[in-house]
Scaffold this motif. Structure first.
Motif, short mmCIF file in Angstrom:
data_model
loop_
_atom_site.label_atom_id
_atom_site.label_comp_id
_atom_site.label_asym_id
_atom_site.label_seq_id
_atom_site.Cartn_x
_atom_site.Cartn_y
_atom_site.Cartn_z
N TRP A 142 73.01 -3.20 -19.59
CA TRP A 142 71.72 -2.77 -19.03
C TRP A 142 70.58 -3.02 -20.03
O TRP A 142 69.41 -2.83 -19.69
N VAL A 182 67.31 -4.95 -18.98
CA VAL A 182 66.67 -4.60 -17.71
C VAL A 182 65.14 -4.67 -17.79
O VAL A 182 64.49 -5.28 -16.94
N ALA A 206 65.01 -9.14 -8.43
CA ALA A 206 66.14 -8.22 -8.52
C ALA A 206 66.88 -8.47 -9.83
O ALA A 206 66.78 -9.53 -10.44
N VAL A 265 78.10 -2.55 -12.50
CA VAL A 265 77.63 -1.17 -12.60
C VAL A 265 78.71 -0.20 -13.05
O VAL A 265 78.44 0.98 -13.26
N ILE A 277 68.33 1.57 -14.96
CA ILE A 277 68.46 0.93 -13.64
C ILE A 277 67.59 1.65 -12.62
O ILE A 277 66.88 1.03 -11.82
N VAL A 320 64.63 0.24 -10.14
CA VAL A 320 64.67 0.41 -8.68
C VAL A 320 63.41 1.10 -8.19
O VAL A 320 62.82 0.72 -7.17
N LEU A 371 68.40 -4.26 -6.69
CA LEU A 371 69.63 -4.13 -7.46
C LEU A 371 70.76 -4.91 -6.78
O LEU A 371 71.04 -4.70 -5.61
N ALA A 403 74.49 -5.05 -7.29
CA ALA A 403 75.47 -4.21 -7.97
C ALA A 403 76.84 -4.87 -7.99
O ALA A 403 77.47 -5.04 -6.93
N VAL A 435 70.22 -2.65 -1.50
CA VAL A 435 71.16 -3.11 -2.51
C VAL A 435 71.98 -4.29 -1.99
O VAL A 435 72.35 -4.34 -0.81
#
Length: 357
Positions: free
Chosen positions: A223, A226, A236, A241, A252, A256, A262, A264, A321
């Motif tokens: 992460w 990000v 995105a 995850v 995250i 969002v 996202l 995932a 998602v």
């Protein structure tokens, strides 16, 4: 509507068979789940089909060749570069056959500029990542190559609405300065976050100009990148995850809430023991398991649903998602297809939670 897709890697060496399987699975998803077919990548075909060779094949006016320690930039195109380009054309040709008459979303993943620079070597020297000027030149070259690649996909599948995924699974090492030098006795200097965002944006803008409907950056199992991805203007972020700590999920959630999508990546579904545990019981109640045991897609969906609920994110936001399958090191074509089917079933559970919310 909650969607399901993949990032490209597939088992085996028969590209038409693989592409046909993917089109079949993702154009016949259950009600409430939107399938996004993707261009397959079959690394088992050998050099030139693996991520670095495939990325090198996209570089415009930057030829590469396979050296003793891996792919490196070259003075002129050679047979290695030609082989990689031929394999990529084979993939696009197989897509044209398997997706004949198809109109709709199409996902194409390519190795991003920093991950490519971390694996590709200079013609005479260390990794491309060691030279900021070379990284910039590679990024500009890749931007041109990506635009050409998207144009080829739109010719192969005239009704396609392409999504570009930039595979930046090494980006955390790049940002933290943890990528080793060729000699291995030290590490390369960290690339500033602002430079990362700027150069990712350059490729993203070239892709959009070539017809990409959205650009996704895949950061692998980390992460850490990000915020850099968000600053680059990506539509995105994609990442695995499973197993993130609270700080990772907070990062995250921050993305969002800023409107970044996202993608995932779920872990592979484990085989549930019959009659053992809540997941097995829940699986039987929803038709996702049996008394004989089977893939625990309830637990698989829980890798996303559990943290999502703990963060207090609205269940309805799960409609935005895109769920993707994680890689399987020992996959066969049959197990790859079964794994995609498991992810589709897990996505159905996630879509139900979105509607219940």
């Amino acid at each position: 509507m909650t969607a399901v897709s993949g990032l490209g890697p597939w088992a085996g060496t028969d590209v038409l068979e693989a592409q046909t399987a993917v089109m079949g699975e993702l154009t016949s998803t259950p009600t409430g789940v939107d399938g996004l077919p993707f261009l397959v990548q079959l690394a088992a075909r050998g050099y030139g089909a693996e991520p670095t060779g495939r990325g090198a094949a996209l570089l415009a006016e930057l030829p590469a060749e396979l050296g003793p320690h891996g792919w490196k930039l070259a003075d002129r195109p050679g047979r290695d570069c030609l082989r990689a380009a031929a394999l990529l054309r084979e993939d696009v040709d197989a897509l044209a056959v398997a997706a004949y008459g198809y109109a709709g979303p199409l996902v194409a993943a390519v190795t991003g500029p920093f991950t490519l620079a971390a694996h590709l070597y200079l013609a005479r020297g260390d990794r491309v990542l060691s030279d900021p000027g070379a990284v910039r030149e590679l990024t500009e070259s890749l931007a041109v190559g990506v635009a050409d690649h998207l144009a080829a996909l739109r010719v192969a599948v005239p009704g396609a609405e392409p999504t570009l995924v930039l595979d930046e699974s090494t980006l955390a090492e790049v940002l933290l300065g943890r990528r080793p030098t060729f000699a291995g006795n030290s590490v390369l200097r960290a690339v500033p976050a602002g430079v990362v965002s700027e150069q990712l944006r350059l490729v993203a803008e070239a892709a959009r100009a070539a017809g990409a409907t959205r650009v996704v950056v895949h950061t692998g199992e980390s992460w850490i990148p990000v915020r850099s991805v968000v600053a680059a203007g990506a539509d995105a972020i994609a990442l695995a995850v499973d197993g993130f700590n609270e700080r990772g999920w907070d990062r995250i959630a921050e993305a969002v809430e800023r409107g970044v999508g996202l993608w995932a990546g779920l872990p592979a579904a484990v085989v549930a023991e019959a009659g053992v545990g809540a997941a097995a019981r829940a699986g039987r109640s929803r038709g996702t398991g049996s008394d004989l045991g089977g893939p625990d897609v309830v637990g698989q969906a829980g890798a996303l649903l559990g943290p999502w609920g703990r963060l207090g994110l609205p269940p309805a936001r799960l409609r935005d998602v895109v769920v993707v399958a994680g890689p399987s090191a020992d996959a066969t074509p049959d197990s790859a297809r079964a794994g995609l089917a498991d992810v589709i079933r897990a996505t159905e559970l996630i879509a139900e939670r979105a509607e219940d919310g």
